[in-house]
Design a protein around this motif. Sequence first.
Motif: not given
Length: 201
Positions: A117-146
């Motif tokens: 369970s400790d290893l699963r929680r560790w993996w889940a934390a990294w999965a959330v991090n990877v997802l957050a970085v991916t979404v941030a990079l995707w949104r960063g490719s957009g244009e405009g102030p928003q």
Amino acid sequence: MMRAAGAWFLATAVAHGLRYAALVWYADRLAPWWLEALTTALVWVTGIVAIAVGIAAAVTATAWLVEMRRRAYAPVRDPRSRAGLWVGALLVVVNFFRLPVYLEELRRASTRAPSRSDLRRWWAAWAVNVLAVTVALWRGSGEGPQAAADTVLLTALAALAAAWAVRETRGVMRSFSDPSPRFTRRFIAAGILEASATRKD
């Protein structure tokens, strides 16, 4: 190094949070030049340092993994090569799938190890991090102030997720040095039974 990485990721999250707050507050008017310069500098400085320290922490954690596996498999050799471990642990995308395997193998070979369970929680934390970085990079490719404002906010969330992932990594690393609960319970129970038998004799 791991503690420093976590601290800098938190600092990055705070810096991006302040930058986002400034963007929202001055969304319909021009922000003061000093506030613009200050928040921009904070974002860049904390971001660059966090990336550098994060890379150093990844190298440190990989060296720890290689050494712990060597000790766990001694006196025989680790079935996986050192080069393969380094590549699998540091190569982006590949490490997302290989690191859990390496840690599970270490958990089985070690007498002191975290629970699954400790290893699963560790993996889940990294999965959330990877997802957050991916979404941030995707949104960063957009244009405009928003899109720019959304990217700042998402980067702050990604930095928080990275700090959480580092915290879980430190916990896993410590657990391989602490007695495993399953072994601790076994030894305590054995000690109680032995003490009871001695008193009866």
